[in-house]
Scaffold this motif. Sequence first.
Motif, PDB file in Angstrom:
ATOM      1  N   ASP A   1      -1.913  17.037  -5.000  1.00 10.82           N
ATOM      2  CA  ASP A   1      -2.456  16.355  -5.258  1.00 10.82           C
ATOM      3  C   ASP A   1      -2.762  15.005  -6.874  1.00 10.82           C
ATOM      4  N   VAL A   2      -2.672  13.625  -6.278  1.00  8.16           N
ATOM      5  CA  VAL A   2      -2.982  13.149  -7.269  1.00  8.16           C
ATOM      6  C   VAL A   2      -4.090  12.014  -6.936  1.00  8.16           C
ATOM      7  N   TYR A   3      -5.179  11.944  -8.226  1.00 12.70           N
ATOM      8  CA  TYR A   3      -5.838  11.046  -7.988  1.00 12.70           C
ATOM      9  C   TYR A   3      -5.488   9.619  -9.181  1.00 12.70           C
ATOM     10  N   ALA A   4      -6.189   9.261  -8.733  1.00 11.27           N
ATOM     11  CA  ALA A   4      -5.599   7.471  -9.829  1.00 11.27           C
ATOM     12  C   ALA A   4      -7.101   6.075  -9.541  1.00 11.27           C
ATOM     13  N   PHE A   5      -6.499   6.291 -11.110  1.00 11.42           N
ATOM     14  CA  PHE A   5      -8.542   5.291 -11.346  1.00 11.42           C
ATOM     15  C   PHE A   5      -7.595   4.007 -11.968  1.00 11.42           C
ATOM     16  N   GLY A   6      -8.041   2.503 -11.782  1.00 11.82           N
ATOM     17  CA  GLY A   6      -7.763   2.252 -12.615  1.00 11.82           C
ATOM     18  C   GLY A   6      -8.449   0.796 -12.031  1.00 11.82           C
ATOM     19  N   LEU A   7      -8.387  -0.514 -13.073  1.00  7.94           N
ATOM     20  CA  LEU A   7      -8.669  -1.859 -12.891  1.00  7.94           C
ATOM     21  C   LEU A   7      -7.714  -2.403 -11.827  1.00  7.94           C
ATOM     22  N   LEU A   8      -8.626  -3.236 -10.805  1.00 10.69           N
ATOM     23  CA  LEU A   8      -7.676  -4.294  -9.885  1.00 10.69           C
ATOM     24  C   LEU A   8      -6.127  -5.434 -10.457  1.00 10.69           C
ATOM     25  N   THR A   9      -7.640  -5.905 -11.511  1.00 11.21           N
ATOM     26  CA  THR A   9      -6.846  -7.607 -11.633  1.00 11.21           C
ATOM     27  C   THR A   9      -7.450  -7.318 -13.302  1.00 11.21           C
ATOM     28  N   ASP A  10      -6.573  -8.296 -14.397  1.00  9.75           N
ATOM     29  CA  ASP A  10      -6.422  -8.163 -15.227  1.00  9.75           C
ATOM     30  C   ASP A  10      -7.603  -9.480 -15.949  1.00  9.75           C
ATOM     31  N   PHE A  11      -7.507 -10.176 -17.034  1.00  3.18           N
ATOM     32  CA  PHE A  11      -8.464 -10.812 -17.142  1.00  3.18           C
ATOM     33  C   PHE A  11      -7.980 -12.336 -16.618  1.00  3.18           C
ATOM     34  N   ARG A  12      -6.752 -12.438 -15.790  1.00  6.36           N
ATOM     35  CA  ARG A  12      -6.665 -13.522 -15.011  1.00  6.36           C
ATOM     36  C   ARG A  12      -7.131 -13.638 -14.136  1.00  6.36           C
ATOM     37  N   GLY A  13      -7.132 -13.015 -13.861  1.00  5.57           N
ATOM     38  CA  GLY A  13      -7.475 -12.571 -12.400  1.00  5.57           C
ATOM     39  C   GLY A  13      -6.376 -11.872 -11.526  1.00  5.57           C
ATOM     40  N   LYS A  14      -5.815 -11.951 -11.517  1.00  6.37           N
ATOM     41  CA  LYS A  14      -4.080 -11.179 -11.426  1.00  6.37           C
ATOM     42  C   LYS A  14      -3.885  -9.316 -11.410  1.00  6.37           C
ATOM     43  N   LEU A  15      -3.105  -8.661 -10.412  1.00  2.00           N
ATOM     44  CA  LEU A  15      -3.192  -7.265 -10.585  1.00  2.00           C
ATOM     45  C   LEU A  15      -2.084  -7.503 -11.507  1.00  2.00           C
ATOM     46  N   PHE A  16      -2.341  -5.899 -12.156  1.00  2.00           N
ATOM     47  CA  PHE A  16      -1.779  -5.504 -13.337  1.00  2.00           C
ATOM     48  C   PHE A  16       0.260  -4.636 -12.034  1.00  2.00           C
ATOM     49  N   ASP A  17       1.055  -5.004 -13.196  1.00  2.00           N
ATOM     50  CA  ASP A  17       1.616  -4.215 -12.026  1.00  2.00           C
ATOM     51  C   ASP A  17       1.238  -2.972 -11.836  1.00  2.00           C
ATOM     52  N   GLY A  18       0.842  -2.124 -12.404  1.00  2.00           N
ATOM     53  CA  GLY A  18       1.434  -0.467 -11.917  1.00  2.00           C
ATOM     54  C   GLY A  18      -0.054  -0.864 -10.695  1.00  2.00           C
ATOM     55  N   THR A  19      -0.669  -1.551 -11.113  1.00  2.00           N
ATOM     56  CA  THR A  19      -1.809  -1.618 -10.246  1.00  2.00           C
ATOM     57  C   THR A  19      -1.193  -1.792  -8.376  1.00  2.00           C
ATOM     58  N   LYS A  20      -0.582  -2.645  -8.705  1.00  2.00           N
ATOM     59  CA  LYS A  20       0.605  -3.122  -7.327  1.00  2.00           C
ATOM     60  C   LYS A  20       1.086  -2.715  -7.106  1.00  2.00           C
ATOM     61  N   ARG A  21       1.579  -1.519  -7.544  1.00  2.00           N
ATOM     62  CA  ARG A  21       2.406  -0.558  -7.645  1.00  2.00           C
ATOM     63  C   ARG A  21       1.677   0.669  -6.929  1.00  2.00           C
ATOM     64  N   MET A  22       0.872   1.052  -7.652  1.00  2.00           N
ATOM     65  CA  MET A  22       0.010   1.476  -6.738  1.00  2.00           C
ATOM     66  C   MET A  22      -0.766   1.499  -5.775  1.00  2.00           C
ATOM     67  N   LEU A  23      -0.871   0.261  -4.918  1.00  2.00           N
ATOM     68  CA  LEU A  23      -1.697   0.298  -4.366  1.00  2.00           C
ATOM     69  C   LEU A  23      -0.274  -0.422  -2.927  1.00  2.00           C
ATOM     70  N   GLU A  24       0.792  -0.208  -3.230  1.00  2.00           N
ATOM     71  CA  GLU A  24       1.557  -0.316  -2.538  1.00  2.00           C
ATOM     72  C   GLU A  24       2.501   1.302  -1.787  1.00  2.00           C
ATOM     73  N   LEU A  25       2.094   1.899  -2.770  1.00  2.00           N
ATOM     74  CA  LEU A  25       2.491   3.350  -2.719  1.00  2.00           C
ATOM     75  C   LEU A  25       1.235   4.754  -2.287  1.00  2.00           C
ATOM     76  N   ALA A  26       0.074   4.232  -2.377  1.00  2.00           N
ATOM     77  CA  ALA A  26      -0.687   4.947  -2.510  1.00  2.00           C
ATOM     78  C   ALA A  26      -1.063   5.634  -0.859  1.00  2.00           C
ATOM     79  N   ASP A  27      -1.444   6.844  -0.717  1.00  2.00           N
ATOM     80  CA  ASP A  27      -1.387   7.029   0.997  1.00  2.00           C
ATOM     81  C   ASP A  27      -2.908   6.604   1.083  1.00  2.00           C
ATOM     82  N   GLU A  28      -3.938   6.727  -0.244  1.00  3.34           N
ATOM     83  CA  GLU A  28      -5.368   6.225   0.488  1.00  3.34           C
ATOM     84  C   GLU A  28      -5.629   4.990  -0.772  1.00  3.34           C
ATOM     85  N   HIS A  29      -6.075   4.043  -0.856  1.00  2.17           N
ATOM     86  CA  HIS A  29      -7.131   3.354  -2.043  1.00  2.17           C
ATOM     87  C   HIS A  29      -7.681   2.694  -1.671  1.00  2.17           C
ATOM     88  N   SER A  30      -9.220   2.867  -2.528  1.00  5.44           N
ATOM     89  CA  SER A  30     -11.031   2.246  -1.911  1.00  5.44           C
ATOM     90  C   SER A  30     -11.067   2.186  -3.415  1.00  5.44           C
TER      91      SER A  30
END
Length: 199
Positions: free
Chosen positions: A104-133
């Motif tokens: 099991d992997v539990y990942a935690f992070g910010l959604l967007t950077d200071f410009r209001g745009k997705l971080f690269d890591g966040t974008k990939r996690m949203l694409e890959l994660a079984d669950e995101h909330s």
Amino acid sequence: MAHLRFSFGTMGSGKSTVALQIHHNLANRQLYGLLLTTLDREGHQVTSRLGVAAPAIEVTPDLDLFALARDNWPIHYMICDEVQFYTPAQCEELSQVVDDLEVDVYAFGLLTDFRGKLFDGTKRMLELADEHSALQVEARCWCGARATHNARVVNGAVVYEGDTVVVGDTADSAQPLFGDSVRYELLCRNHFRRGELGT
């Protein structure tokens, strides 16, 4: 069956606190896991603004997370803080940990950077994660509305350009002797767009 879970929120929404709580709860059940972070304001540990902390493995851009899990086998879980700063390849390695090692992997992070745009890591996690909330602890803007943006404040003004990764804090600090004063302010979308920090 193992899962890749991604929880996100603004600064101050309790991401690191929840990560530490999960790690504590699982370890107390004699489960063995790895706690990881990157660019934590206190170095090689996961820290919460509530004052709790635990030692953690520092994730550098060249660290292979699948190899790390395999080399520490057997493990039951991995808890990954600040995943917005992980590379897309490292996010894929976390999904491989889940699929190939059934961890099991539990990942935690910010959604967007200071410009209001997705971080690269966040974008990939949203694409890959079984669950995101979104975390349920809502941080607030100075106006009382729900905070949705982490605004970068340089020398007292909201900025929208610059390097994506600049580590700062949410606390006001004295003007440094040399260079810029950098901090982050939680704002609602309206005040983020306007660059208004309140009084």
